[in-house]
Design a protein around this motif. Structure first.
Motif, short mmCIF file in Angstrom:
data_model
loop_
_atom_site.label_atom_id
_atom_site.label_comp_id
_atom_site.label_asym_id
_atom_site.label_seq_id
_atom_site.Cartn_x
_atom_site.Cartn_y
_atom_site.Cartn_z
N GLY A 59 0.81 -1.21 0.00
CA GLY A 59 0.00 0.00 0.00
C GLY A 59 0.85 1.26 0.00
N LEU A 60 1.93 1.24 0.77
CA LEU A 60 2.84 2.39 0.79
C LEU A 60 3.51 2.56 -0.57
CD1 LEU A 60 4.58 2.05 4.29
CD2 LEU A 60 2.71 3.58 3.63
N LYS A 61 3.89 1.45 -1.18
CA LYS A 61 4.53 1.52 -2.50
C LYS A 61 3.58 2.09 -3.55
CE LYS A 61 7.82 -2.30 -1.88
NZ LYS A 61 8.21 -3.67 -2.33
N MET A 62 2.29 1.79 -3.42
CA MET A 62 1.31 2.26 -4.39
C MET A 62 1.08 3.77 -4.32
SD MET A 62 -1.57 -0.77 -4.40
CE MET A 62 -2.55 0.04 -5.66
N LEU A 63 1.54 4.41 -3.24
CA LEU A 63 1.36 5.85 -3.12
C LEU A 63 1.99 6.59 -4.30
CD1 LEU A 63 0.39 8.30 -1.49
CD2 LEU A 63 2.57 8.23 -0.24
N LYS A 64 3.07 6.05 -4.85
CA LYS A 64 3.73 6.72 -5.97
C LYS A 64 2.82 6.78 -7.20
CE LYS A 64 6.05 2.61 -7.83
NZ LYS A 64 7.36 1.97 -8.12
N TRP A 65 1.80 5.91 -7.26
CA TRP A 65 0.86 5.95 -8.38
C TRP A 65 0.11 7.27 -8.44
CZ3 TRP A 65 -2.19 0.75 -9.28
CH2 TRP A 65 -1.26 -0.27 -9.56
N GLN A 141 -6.60 -4.81 -1.56
CA GLN A 141 -6.23 -4.90 -0.15
C GLN A 141 -5.09 -3.95 0.18
OE1 GLN A 141 -7.71 -6.66 2.45
NE2 GLN A 141 -9.30 -6.89 0.90
N ALA A 142 -4.16 -3.80 -0.76
CA ALA A 142 -3.05 -2.88 -0.54
C ALA A 142 -3.54 -1.43 -0.54
CB ALA A 142 -1.98 -3.08 -1.61
N ALA A 143 -4.41 -1.10 -1.49
CA ALA A 143 -4.92 0.27 -1.59
C ALA A 143 -5.84 0.60 -0.43
CB ALA A 143 -5.66 0.46 -2.91
N LYS A 144 -6.43 -0.41 0.20
CA LYS A 144 -7.41 -0.19 1.26
C LYS A 144 -6.80 0.47 2.49
CE LYS A 144 -11.14 -2.56 3.71
NZ LYS A 144 -11.79 -3.87 3.99
N LEU A 201 -8.46 9.81 1.89
CA LEU A 201 -9.61 9.32 1.11
C LEU A 201 -9.46 9.60 -0.38
CD1 LEU A 201 -12.56 10.15 3.55
CD2 LEU A 201 -11.45 7.94 3.14
N PRO A 202 -9.03 10.81 -0.80
CA PRO A 202 -8.80 11.01 -2.24
C PRO A 202 -7.76 10.07 -2.83
CG PRO A 202 -8.93 13.12 -1.13
CD PRO A 202 -8.88 12.08 -0.05
N VAL A 203 -6.70 9.79 -2.07
CA VAL A 203 -5.67 8.85 -2.54
C VAL A 203 -6.29 7.47 -2.74
CG1 VAL A 203 -3.63 7.55 -1.81
CG2 VAL A 203 -3.64 10.04 -1.65
N ALA A 204 -7.11 7.04 -1.78
CA ALA A 204 -7.75 5.72 -1.88
C ALA A 204 -8.62 5.62 -3.12
CB ALA A 204 -8.59 5.45 -0.63
N VAL A 205 -9.40 6.66 -3.40
CA VAL A 205 -10.28 6.64 -4.57
C VAL A 205 -9.46 6.62 -5.86
CG1 VAL A 205 -12.01 7.94 -5.86
CG2 VAL A 205 -12.19 7.76 -3.38
#
Length: 249
Positions: A59-65, A141-144, A201-205
């Motif tokens: 999930g932390l790694k996906m933040l770069k997306w 699950q990672a993005a959650k 929340l915006p990052v999750a969406v």
């Protein structure tokens, strides 16, 4: 780089700070290390408790997306599939073996290899749909963790506010300590609600939307490979696959 994400984050912070300044408040009053530690530290701990180590790290790694989203060249994918189809019509499915080693995406490589191995269309679809389902589950699950952080942060902010008020009540006899306690109380609430609604929340969406695009891309590849296995005409395959591009218009 997704410049819109940077503009959005900077715009949100600027709006809050500008509003504070216009009301005559001091910008420094919003900088409270204690409140920051309570809200961010408490939120991170709650998210870690609910997640597995792999989910949390992914999930932390996906933040770069958010700033560098994955790129999907759907036009190229369709051209490649049509090329595979034409090659299969001329030389049979075994003629596609040379294309397998050229694939960098593991999903595409596996689907194409199964096609070369002569897997029945029903078997091919069944196996690759399981791959899609498990891949989508892991991604979501990672993005959650970001969606969960958006849920926990406001509550942790309230905890920070209560702690600040407790500090105030303990020092009613010393007026010099009342200001800091009240500041922590209110700023903790701002940090909790602000971080949830302006970031978590915006990052999750956004991550969910990117995952949906990624899954749709895999489905496009699967439909193309199944069509080749069924021996369909390349022009018909192209027409069908271009229907996937409607969602990106």
């Amino acid at each position: 780089m997704d410049k819109l994400s940077i503009i959005a984050i900077m715009g949100g912070l600027t709006a809050i700070l500008a509003g504070q300044a216009l009301e005559g408040g001091h910008l420094g009053s919003l900088l409270q290390l204690t409140a920051f530690m309570i809200v961010i530290g408490g939120t991170a701990s709650a998210v870690m408790l609910q997640s597995t180590p792999r989910q949390f790290v992914n999930g932390l790694k996906m933040l770069k997306w958010v700033f560098y989203p994955p790129q999907f060249n759907h036009e190229k994918m369709i051209r490649d599939i049509i090329q595979w189809s034409q090659s299969a019509r001329k030389g049979g499915l075994l003629s596609l073996e040379g294309y397998v080693s050229l694939q960098h995406d593991p999903y595409t490589k596996k689907a194409l290899q199964m096609l070369v191995d002569g897997a029945a269309p029903e078997t091919l679809r069944s196996v690759m749909e399981v791959e899609i389902t498990m891949f989508e589950h892991a991604r979501k699950q990672a993005a959650k963790i970001w969606e969960s952080a958006g849920g926990y942060a406001p509550t942790i902010g309230i905890i920070g506010a209560v702690l600040g008020l407790i500090h105030v009540m303990e020092n009613l006899s010393d007026p010099t300590k009342l200001g800091s306690g009240i500041a922590v109380a209110f700023v903790a609430t701002v940090y909790g609600v602000g971080s949830a609604n302006l970031f978590f929340l915006p990052v999750a969406v956004k991550l969910k939307n990117l995952i949906a695009t990624e899954i749709a891309t895999k489905e496009l590849i699967l439909e193309g490979v199944i069509a080749i296995a069924n021996g369909e005409n390349p022009r018909i395959i192209e027409s069908r696959l271009r229907g996937f591009l409607a969602m990106y218009a």
